[in-house]
Design an enzyme around this catalytic site. Structure first.
Site, mmCIF file in Angstrom:
data_model
loop_
_atom_site.group_PDB
_atom_site.id
_atom_site.type_symbol
_atom_site.label_atom_id
_atom_site.label_comp_id
_atom_site.label_asym_id
_atom_site.label_seq_id
_atom_site.Cartn_x
_atom_site.Cartn_y
_atom_site.Cartn_z
ATOM 1 N N GLU A 189 0.549 45.086 -47.095
ATOM 2 C CA GLU A 189 0.260 43.957 -48.005
ATOM 3 C C GLU A 189 -1.215 43.845 -48.289
ATOM 4 O O GLU A 189 -1.930 44.848 -48.205
ATOM 5 C CB GLU A 189 0.522 42.615 -47.001
ATOM 6 C CG GLU A 189 1.748 41.738 -47.280
ATOM 7 C CD GLU A 189 1.353 40.833 -48.469
ATOM 8 O OE1 GLU A 189 0.377 41.265 -49.322
ATOM 9 O OE2 GLU A 189 2.258 40.060 -48.846
ATOM 10 N N ASN A 206 -2.696 33.172 -46.067
ATOM 11 C CA ASN A 206 -1.836 34.251 -46.532
ATOM 12 C C ASN A 206 -2.288 35.251 -47.794
ATOM 13 O O ASN A 206 -2.387 36.282 -47.722
ATOM 14 C CB ASN A 206 -0.233 33.781 -46.886
ATOM 15 C CG ASN A 206 0.782 34.770 -47.314
ATOM 16 O OD1 ASN A 206 0.826 35.279 -48.496
ATOM 17 N ND2 ASN A 206 1.571 35.188 -46.287
ATOM 18 N N GLU A 252 3.480 38.885 -36.682
ATOM 19 C CA GLU A 252 2.405 39.190 -37.590
ATOM 20 C C GLU A 252 1.255 38.194 -37.150
ATOM 21 O O GLU A 252 0.342 37.956 -38.004
ATOM 22 C CB GLU A 252 2.849 38.647 -38.966
ATOM 23 C CG GLU A 252 3.965 39.424 -39.559
ATOM 24 C CD GLU A 252 4.329 39.028 -40.945
ATOM 25 O OE1 GLU A 252 3.551 38.517 -41.612
ATOM 26 O OE2 GLU A 252 5.116 39.612 -41.475
ATOM 27 N N ASN A 311 2.609 31.306 -51.471
ATOM 28 C CA ASN A 311 2.399 32.614 -50.799
ATOM 29 C C ASN A 311 1.392 32.966 -51.956
ATOM 30 O O ASN A 311 0.362 32.739 -52.018
ATOM 31 C CB ASN A 311 3.794 33.440 -50.850
ATOM 32 C CG ASN A 311 3.644 34.472 -50.116
ATOM 33 O OD1 ASN A 311 2.729 35.492 -50.155
ATOM 34 N ND2 ASN A 311 4.606 34.689 -49.063
ATOM 35 N N ASP A 321 6.445 37.756 -53.774
ATOM 36 C CA ASP A 321 5.326 37.490 -52.999
ATOM 37 C C ASP A 321 4.167 37.640 -53.754
ATOM 38 O O ASP A 321 3.572 36.673 -54.404
ATOM 39 C CB ASP A 321 5.491 38.585 -52.049
ATOM 40 C CG ASP A 321 4.863 38.494 -50.670
ATOM 41 O OD1 ASP A 321 3.936 37.782 -50.593
ATOM 42 O OD2 ASP A 321 5.240 39.156 -49.634
#
Length: 307
Positions: free
Chosen positions: A34, A121, A145, A179, A234
């Site tokens: 990510e 995030n 996480e 997100n 995302d």
């Protein structure tokens, strides 16, 4: 001849997907890749391996990959600020932080109205230096996480950190799990993905578009911009033409500024996030579940407008 992994849904996509260009698998070994951020001065990319609590670094000059930082508070999304510093969203730290020029960690935001943030995030820096970030609960939903905890705020919002005084304000409060986020090239629209389907079965997997107020400090009423046809959106980025390049379950989806899906870059793993890099900002780096990919495109990542 286009690579088989370019899926053309509208002829306008052919402008960006060049012939004899192939998707490259640069590295594999993550549990959940990510948060890519590109540092032009150093010619390198950093990204998160969230469950493994580490940041990884890809050196564009020789193709090597190394551990940039571990532990790292289960960092997720990143961006680079106006001074070239790393801005990070920490799941376990429940904070937005900045790595200073001397390497020290500075907390920019960890509370809203006296209550702990959930688990920041993703993050973007506007041309005025303000920092905008999303705060769903993924880092406190379990131990994978981050650290399990009950939300003190009781909601998942989008926040703005004021560059003059560090104040934190909620700018979007009508999303289930905000997100990924990005501004349009002129910063008149803030796009935000809602991944609330992970928690609410009737939540549409959308990217929503919010008009930015004239003072640049808030947004108006949002609207559905696009809906994902494969999994969830995302992280995503915007190019110089205003196209949105978003992660999805089957790769990267490209949408025009009017919301038309014109093509896909097919990746054999669920994609979590992307960013533009390279000397000309025309190399897209793609974080698949376990791997880092890249592809050259006939477009460039959008720059912040000059204030």
């Amino acid at each position: 001849m286009l690579d088989k992994d370019f899926l053309v849904l509208d002829d306008r996509f052919r402008r960006y997907a060049m012939g004899n260009v192939h998707i490259e698998k640069l590295w594999t070994g993550s549990r959940w890749a990510e948060g890519p951020a590109y540092f032009a001065a150093g010619k390198y990319l950093i990204w998160s391996d969230i469950p493994n609590d580490r940041l990884l670094r890809y050196d564009e000059t020789d193709g090597s990959v190394s551990v940039f930082q571990t532990p790292c508070y289960n960092q997720n999304g990143h961006t680079v600020d106006l001074e070239g510093r790393l801005i990070a969203c920490e799941h376990r730290g429940r904070a937005v932080t900045r790595i200073e020029h001397d390497g020290s960690r500075k907390i920019l935001a960890d509370r809203f109205e006296g209550k702990k943030l959930n688990s920041p995030n993703d993050v973007v820096v506007k041309s005025d230096g303000s920092i905008w970030f999303t705060d769903p609960t993924y880092g406190i939903d379990g131990e994978y996480e981050g650290d399990y905890a009950v939300s003190e705020i009781g909601a998942c919002n989008v926040y703005r950190i004021d560059p003059s005084n560090g104040g934190v304000t909620a700018v979007i409060t009508d999303m289930v799990r905000p997100n990924g986020l990005a501004f349009s090239p002129d910063e008149k629209i803030l796009y935000v993905a809602d991944t609330g389907l992970t928690h609410k079965p009737d939540c549409s997997p959308d990217i929503r578009a919010y008009p930015v107020n004239s003072d640049g400090k808030g947004v108006g009423v949002g609207r559905r911009f696009v809906t994902c046809d494969q999994g969830l959106f995302d992280g995503f980025r915007v190019d110089v033409h205003g196209n949105i390049w978003s992660s999805a379950a089957d790769g990267v989806h490209c949408f025009t500024p009017d919301g038309k899906l014109i093509g896909k870059i097919l990746i054999p793993e669920v994609v979590a996030n992307v960013t533009f890099g390279g000397r000309k900002r025309n190399r897209m780096y793609i974080c698949g579940t376990t791997s880092l990919y890249s592809v050259y495109l006939n477009t460039q990542g959008a720059l912040r407008p000059k204030v």
